[in-house]
Design a protein around this motif. Structure first.
Motif, PDB file in Angstrom:
ATOM      1  N   THR A  20       0.853  -1.168   0.000  1.00 42.77           N
ATOM      2  CA  THR A  20       0.000   0.000   0.000  1.00 42.77           C
ATOM      3  C   THR A  20       0.898   1.230   0.000  1.00 42.77           C
ATOM      4  N   GLY A  21       0.422   2.312  -0.618  1.00 49.95           N
ATOM      5  CA  GLY A  21       1.281   3.470  -0.848  1.00 49.95           C
ATOM      6  C   GLY A  21       1.064   4.630   0.102  1.00 49.95           C
ATOM      7  N   TRP A  22       0.239   4.422   1.140  1.00 54.27           N
ATOM      8  CA  TRP A  22      -0.066   5.577   1.986  1.00 54.27           C
ATOM      9  C   TRP A  22      -0.332   5.060   3.405  1.00 54.27           C
ATOM     10  N   SER A  23       0.459   5.491   4.378  1.00 48.59           N
ATOM     11  CA  SER A  23       0.159   5.047   5.750  1.00 48.59           C
ATOM     12  C   SER A  23      -0.589   6.123   6.514  1.00 48.59           C
ATOM     13  N   ILE A  24      -1.535   5.669   7.270  1.00 46.77           N
ATOM     14  CA  ILE A  24      -2.435   6.558   8.016  1.00 46.77           C
ATOM     15  C   ILE A  24      -2.193   6.325   9.503  1.00 46.77           C
ATOM     16  N   SER A  77      -3.736   6.571  13.311  1.00 43.83           N
ATOM     17  CA  SER A  77      -5.019   6.652  14.017  1.00 43.83           C
ATOM     18  C   SER A  77      -5.041   7.852  14.946  1.00 43.83           C
ATOM     19  N   LYS A  78      -6.244   8.204  15.418  1.00 45.22           N
ATOM     20  CA  LYS A  78      -6.355   9.402  16.239  1.00 45.22           C
ATOM     21  C   LYS A  78      -5.626   9.264  17.564  1.00 45.22           C
ATOM     22  N   ASP A  79      -5.415   8.007  18.008  1.00 42.71           N
ATOM     23  CA  ASP A  79      -4.643   7.843  19.245  1.00 42.71           C
ATOM     24  C   ASP A  79      -3.137   7.833  18.988  1.00 42.71           C
ATOM     25  N   GLY A  80      -2.762   8.123  17.750  1.00 41.15           N
ATOM     26  CA  GLY A  80      -1.334   8.226  17.442  1.00 41.15           C
ATOM     27  C   GLY A  80      -0.703   6.921  16.989  1.00 41.15           C
ATOM     28  N   SER A  81      -1.477   5.855  16.991  1.00 33.92           N
ATOM     29  CA  SER A  81      -0.891   4.566  16.600  1.00 33.92           C
ATOM     30  C   SER A  81      -0.894   4.413  15.085  1.00 33.92           C
ATOM     31  N   PRO A  82       0.103   3.705  14.564  1.00 33.43           N
ATOM     32  CA  PRO A  82       0.129   3.480  13.113  1.00 33.43           C
ATOM     33  C   PRO A  82      -0.959   2.501  12.689  1.00 33.43           C
ATOM     34  N   MET A  83      -1.368   2.562  11.422  1.00 34.19           N
ATOM     35  CA  MET A  83      -2.417   1.649  10.970  1.00 34.19           C
ATOM     36  C   MET A  83      -1.917   0.199  11.011  1.00 34.19           C
ATOM     37  N   GLN A  84      -2.873  -0.698  11.154  1.00 39.39           N
ATOM     38  CA  GLN A  84      -2.564  -2.131  11.181  1.00 39.39           C
ATOM     39  C   GLN A  84      -3.187  -2.739   9.946  1.00 39.39           C
ATOM     40  N   CYS A  85      -2.382  -3.420   9.119  1.00 41.02           N
ATOM     41  CA  CYS A  85      -3.049  -4.095   8.020  1.00 41.02           C
ATOM     42  C   CYS A  85      -2.467  -5.463   7.756  1.00 41.02           C
ATOM     43  N   GLY A  86      -3.302  -6.290   7.159  1.00 38.57           N
ATOM     44  CA  GLY A  86      -2.907  -7.658   6.882  1.00 38.57           C
ATOM     45  C   GLY A  86      -1.930  -7.725   5.721  1.00 38.57           C
ATOM     46  N   VAL A  87      -1.159  -8.795   5.662  1.00 38.14           N
ATOM     47  CA  VAL A  87      -0.200  -8.992   4.578  1.00 38.14           C
ATOM     48  C   VAL A  87      -0.936  -9.539   3.355  1.00 38.14           C
ATOM     49  N   VAL A 106     -10.380 -11.209   9.900  1.00 37.23           N
ATOM     50  CA  VAL A 106      -9.857 -11.371   8.539  1.00 37.23           C
ATOM     51  C   VAL A 106      -8.347 -11.622   8.577  1.00 37.23           C
ATOM     52  N   HIS A 107      -7.652 -10.865   9.437  1.00 35.60           N
ATOM     53  CA  HIS A 107      -6.209 -11.072   9.628  1.00 35.60           C
ATOM     54  C   HIS A 107      -5.922 -11.163  11.123  1.00 35.60           C
ATOM     55  N   GLU A 108      -5.068 -12.093  11.491  1.00 35.60           N
ATOM     56  CA  GLU A 108      -4.735 -12.258  12.899  1.00 35.60           C
ATOM     57  C   GLU A 108      -4.145 -10.999  13.520  1.00 35.60           C
ATOM     58  N   ASN A 109      -3.337 -10.287  12.736  1.00 33.92           N
ATOM     59  CA  ASN A 109      -2.634  -9.128  13.306  1.00 33.92           C
ATOM     60  C   ASN A 109      -3.452  -7.843  13.280  1.00 33.92           C
ATOM     61  N   VAL A 110      -4.735  -7.942  12.907  1.00 37.09           N
ATOM     62  CA  VAL A 110      -5.574  -6.743  12.899  1.00 37.09           C
ATOM     63  C   VAL A 110      -6.782  -6.992  13.807  1.00 37.09           C
ATOM     64  N   PRO A 111      -6.624  -6.744  15.097  1.00 36.45           N
ATOM     65  CA  PRO A 111      -7.686  -7.071  16.048  1.00 36.45           C
ATOM     66  C   PRO A 111      -8.953  -6.278  15.761  1.00 36.45           C
ATOM     67  N   GLY A 112     -10.068  -6.970  15.797  1.00 38.31           N
ATOM     68  CA  GLY A 112     -11.360  -6.319  15.558  1.00 38.31           C
ATOM     69  C   GLY A 112     -11.508  -5.830  14.132  1.00 38.31           C
ATOM     70  N   ASN A 113     -10.594  -6.241  13.238  1.00 40.95           N
ATOM     71  CA  ASN A 113     -10.621  -5.867  11.816  1.00 40.95           C
ATOM     72  C   ASN A 113     -10.434  -4.368  11.576  1.00 40.95           C
ATOM     73  N   LEU A 114     -10.051  -3.647  12.623  1.00 43.88           N
ATOM     74  CA  LEU A 114      -9.925  -2.191  12.507  1.00 43.88           C
ATOM     75  C   LEU A 114      -8.518  -1.821  12.029  1.00 43.88           C
ATOM     76  N   ILE A 115      -8.449  -1.255  10.846  1.00 41.20           N
ATOM     77  CA  ILE A 115      -7.146  -0.883  10.270  1.00 41.20           C
ATOM     78  C   ILE A 115      -6.664   0.427  10.874  1.00 41.20           C
ATOM     79  N   PHE A 116      -7.553   1.393  10.928  1.00 38.01           N
ATOM     80  CA  PHE A 116      -7.257   2.636  11.650  1.00 38.01           C
ATOM     81  C   PHE A 116      -8.560   3.317  12.023  1.00 38.01           C
ATOM     82  N   ASN A 117      -8.451   4.197  13.001  1.00 39.83           N
ATOM     83  CA  ASN A 117      -9.554   5.083  13.364  1.00 39.83           C
ATOM     84  C   ASN A 117      -8.998   6.495  13.285  1.00 39.83           C
TER      85      ASN A 117
END
Ligand code: FES
Ligand code: FES
Lengths: 165, 786
Positions: free
Chosen positions: B81-85, B87-97, B155-166
């Motif tokens: 992916t070409g753009w990292s977002i 989250s509002k709590d300052g954490s980096p987005m989590q996405c599946g491989v 959908v992906h183990e490393n993305v809890p609750g399927n939430l990529i970012f908020n």
């Protein structure tokens, strides 16, 4: 494999084809006439329209073996860059194409509808054109300029017919 | 010069298309060509335990079957992916491989599991059918809001609750306070329906590996071949850039879906190295529905607060965006920086706040589709405005006028600063062109025939010409978004323009040539535009986001400036005049106020003969420029839709559709109008016809043109178009971009018209006859109960 012979764009061709070869494949792959396009697999889009014995058909829906002895015209056969068919010229003039992928099918469908309406002595109105284009999908132009192009070509073609008669 | 800027010239490229001589990727046939077909995950979520290719390999004509683990072993990279977002709590987005072919888990119906290479396409496809997958089906989720619920399938183990970012944008405290003090608050639940882009040419790739040169060539259906080469080299590890040539020949439409560098094209390259054959793959339409990135798919709760005079005081948005099984190239930018930054619309809003939750589901990835984020923003804002106008009893045009941005540049509450515009003028012109004054009479006439007539407005602003490289870099983009151009004047004075923009229907071969014609007074037939081939054209960023005008053409202008400067120096030297006195017009280079002159071609010749050049000047007349935009550009428009609804059936007829747009400077009105026609038609498609449907198990229900309703000639009217013009002050031509406007502005105009006709705001897209009829019945029942 079955041998088929037909006339394509005025030239006779004879080829061995498999019983399952679609006309669109035969034209594109065996004859390398790649102007006929394939945009779907459910006979919906009309990118593949050609004329068989003077009638428009979807070449993705016909088997090559079933057309032994037929007279075919593809978009390559209706006109050339230096001698455009009125339908081709009208598409250019009215910006009736953008990416060009649907265009061969549109032109072949357009010529067919003009000729049918002319033969039946009916007027090809803008509304009729839109209705007739039911089997041709264009994702780029919004049809506005395609309708204009076919309307104009209908006039030019009628004029040419009259002049010839 | 009649071919210059603003001229309605016919397109140079048309002749090959209308005579069947276009060269699209599937038209290309290499010597030694084999064909690829993919074995795909048949369910939405599965653990693949084994792949048995023995039956396929036993078929005559099958060359090879390759799988994901083999690709991994060859160190082919994962899809990026070409753009990292953040989250509002300052954490980096989590996405599946995203493995290009599945290594263990298939995560959507159509996820590539293995590739078959065979002598013919028929054999490849037949063999793919008999590759046996041993898989275990896992629970799946298709809807984004469901994916966020407790206990939803992961959908992906490393993305809890399927939430990529908020993600959040705007000022929360200020917005809450203003909302609390609002005189009136309009609330709406809005769904932005999921769409399949459907360029008429399906994706296709022909890959060739030359072992002796250790070199790859890829013909592919791409909107940005240079970016494809960069990604295939630097991230997917196919070959270094100088050993990889990517060519995007004639491309049959894109609309965003051909920006991305998908698993199939990558796999063809790798398979050509594995098999020593040229490998071709062409998607069929069913495969396109399954694997081309989809668009939109938002669920939103929006609240807009007004004071007693109808002025907006606060806007609050809560959106859930479905990203699909994997995060595609622009998938994270689309529902954030291309969406939230447009929430002010055409209005001066003093307080805006909102969040976007991006969610993995077991569906094909969702990414930018014509408009990308801006249609979603516009649909929401414009439905809010129309609904509010009805609730407050203020005419919709009047409510808009009260809130329009009045002065430019205008700094919104959500990052963007609008460059220029005159929203009042475009709405005035729009109302005139749509004959709003005569609407009441037409409505009465419809009523007399038992029909319901409605009028719907939409005024939009969008951000085009993505974008200043440093700015997008600070917001998380992995690349810069400049554009390049090389202008070569040949010794005979003809001109070649090599551009990093790519045309797949936009007509660059004509409009870019018009810029040259305008500058030097030579006919466009003497200008050739070269694009789409990494061996010919210097690095470029490609075409999307209506950037070829504001960015691509600006690069052309910059290169033309340099050419002009050198040409003037040569002419001044030859004609023994001062450089400042040289003017170029009508193909002649003259000394102003005298009869001394040279033909344009003579300057070209002088540059290359080089017998008599100014002291120290290098021979030749060829210049390169890279243009990095100063800001986005901000086209705007007023769209007015008039519909007639048959109350017995819900069948809706668009009787008139008017669009008055401000695109700044227009290079070729024919082409701009064509872009609007097509964009509006896609917008009407979204509003009334199109909807990708996955069932709750993640099976794709709309897999062909039998189930997915594309707009046809009968579904749309002829359009009434006009333009206003406030040139963009931020690029040399003053152009703003026009490719996406129709798709952005049309959906709310249509829905606002239908809801006006039926007297109910409770309607979601697509407004099929059933949906309209149902809304009408519900409204009748509600009115009877009152
Ligand atoms: S390819 Fe024949 S109708 Fe679509
Ligand atoms: S011109 Fe692109 S599909 Fe019709």
């Amino acid at each position: 494999m079955t041998n088929v012979s037909m006339t394509v764009n005025g030239k006779s061709v004879s080829c061995d084809v498999s019983e399952t070869t679609l006309l669109s494949e035969f034209l594109r792959e065996d004859l390398r006439l790649t102007g006929t396009h394939v945009g779907c697999d459910t006979s919906q889009c009309g990118a593949c329209v050609v004329h068989v014995d003077g009638k428009a058909i979807k070449s993705c829906t016909a088997l090559a073996v079933s057309l032994n002895g037929s007279d075919l015209t593809t978009v390559e056969g209706v006109g050339s860059a230096s001698n455009l068919h009125p339908m081709q010229a009208a598409f250019k003039k009215h910006h009736g194409l953008q990416c060009g992928f649907c265009t061969p099918g549109m032109i072949m469908a357009g010529i067919d509808m003009v000729e049918r309406y002319h033969a039946a002595g009916q007027e090809l109105t803008a509304e009729a054109i839109r209705h007739e284009l039911e089997g041709n999908i264009c994702r780029c132009t919004g049809y506005h300029n395609i309708v204009k192009a076919i309307e104009e070509a209908a006039g030019t073609m009628a004029g040419q017919k009259q002049a010839a008669e | 010069m009649s071919d210059g800027i603003g001229a309605r010239v016919e397109r140079k490229e048309d002749k090959r298309f209308i005579t069947g001589k276009g060269k699209y990727t599937d038209d290309i046939r290499m010597d030694n060509q084999a064909y690829a077909a993919f074995v795909r995950c048949p369910v939405a979520h599965a653990k693949i335990n084994g792949i048995d290719s023995s039956a396929a390999m036993a078929m005559e004509g099958v060359i090879a079957v390759h799988t994901g683990p083999e690709m991994k072993a060859d160190e082919i990279g994962d899809i990026i992916t070409g753009w990292s977002i953040t989250s509002k709590d300052g954490s980096p987005m989590q996405c599946g491989v995203w493995n290009p072919m599945v290594t263990t888990y298939g995560r959507y119906v159509g996820d590539a599991v293995a590739v078959v290479v065979a002598e013919t396409q028929d054999i490849a496809r037949a063999a793919a059918e008999v590759v046996e997958l041993d898989y275990e089906e896992l629970p799946a989720v298709a809807a984004a809001d469901v994916a966020l619920t407790d206990g939803a399938p992961q959908v992906h183990e490393n993305v809890p609750g399927n939430l990529i970012f908020n993600w959040e944008i705007g000022d929360e405290a200020k917005t809450e306070a203003a909302m609390a003090g609002a005189h009136h608050v309009t609330e709406l639940d809005i769904t932005n329906n999921r769409l399949a882009p459907n360029p008429m040419e399906p994706r296709s790739a022909v890959a060739t590996y030359d072992e002796a040169e250790d070199h790859y060539t890829l013909y592919t259906t791409s909107q940005n071949p240079h970016v494809a080469r960069l990604v295939l080299s630097a991230f997917y590890n196919v070959a270094p850039e100088h050993k990889l040539r990517v060519i995007a020949p004639d491309v049959g439409g894109g609309f965003g879906s051909k920006i991305y560098i998908y698993p199939e094209e990558l796999t063809c390259l790798w398979a050509s190295m594995k098999t020593g054959r040229s490998v071709k793959w062409t998607s069929d339409r069913s495969e396109a529905f399954m694997t081309d990135a989809h668009g939109r798919d938002h669920v939103t709760k929006a609240k807009m607060g007004f004071d007693a005079d109808g002025n907006i005081v606060a806007f609050h948005v809560d959106t859930i965006a479905n990203i699909g099984a994997y995060v595609s190239l622009f998938a994270t930018a689309t529902p954030t920086y291309l969406y939230g930054t447009l929430w002010s619309g055409t209005y001066a809003m003093p307080a805006i706040y909102g969040t976007v939750r991006a969610v993995h589901t077991n569906t094909v990835p969702v990414d930018a589709y014509r408009g990308a984020g801006r249609p979603e923003a516009t649909y929401m804002i414009e439905r809010m405005m129309e609904t509010a106008s009805r609730e407050m009893g203020i005419h919709p045009a009047e409510l808009r006028r009260r809130n329009f941005v009045k002065e430019f540049p205008y700094q919104t509450e959500v990052i963007l600063q609008y460059d220029s515009g005159d929203y009042f003028k475009m709405l005035d012109e729009g109302e005139k062109a749509a004959d709003v004054a005569g609407f009441a009479a037409r409505k009465a006439d419809s009523a007399a025939r038992g029909k319901l007539r409605g009028l719907g407005y939409s005024t939009f602003v969008e951000a085009c010409g993505i974008a200043p490289s440093a700015a997008v870099g600070s917001l998380g983009a992995a690349v810069g978004l400049w554009e390049s151009c090389e202008v070569r004047v040949n010794p005979v004075g003809t001109v070649e323009v090599l551009t990093g923009s790519h045309s797949h229907g936009q007509g660059h071969e004509t409009t870019f040539a018009q810029l040259v014609s305008d500058r030097f007074g030579i006919p466009i037939d003497n200008v050739q535009i070269v694009h789409g081939d990494t061996d010919k054209v210097q690095m470029g960023m490609g075409t999307y986001g209506s950037r070829s005008g504001p960015v691509g053409m600006s690069a052309v202008v910059k290169a033309l400036d340099k050419v002009e400067e050198k040409a003037k120096k040569i002419a001044a030297h030859t004609l023994e005049a001062s450089e400042d006195d040289i003017v170029i017009e009508n193909g002649e280079v003259k000394v102003a106020g005298t009869d001394k002159k040279m033909g344009w071609h003579e300057v070209g010749l002088a540059a290359y003969i080089a017998h008599n050049l100014p002291e120290g000047m290098e021979p030749g007349l060829k210049e390169t420029a890279f243009y990095d935009p100063l800001n986005f550009s901000f086209p705007s428009g007023a769209l007015i839709c008039e519909v007639e609804v048959d109350p017995d059936t819900g069948v809706t007829d668009i009787v008139k559709f008017t669009a008055v747009d401000d695109f700044g400077t227009i290079i070729n009105p024919n082409i701009v109008e064509g872009q609007v026609h097509g964009g509006v038609t896609q917008g009407i498609g979204q509003a009334m016809l199109e909807q990708v449907v996955y069932d709750e198990t993640g099976q794709l229900i709309t897999g062909s043109y039998m189930d997915y309703c594309m707009p046809r000639a009968d579904d749309v009217p002829s359009f009434t178009l006009d333009h206003t013009c406030t040139p963009s002050p931020l690029n040399p031509l003053g152009v703003k971009g026009c490719g996406e406007a129709g798709a952005i502005g049309a959906p709310p105009a249509v829905i606002n018209a239908i809801t006006d006709a039926i007297g109910s705001n409770d309607l979601q897209m697509p407004a099929t006859p059933l949906a309209v009829w149902t809304a009408l019945q519900a409204n009748k029942t509600a009115m009877a109960a009152e």
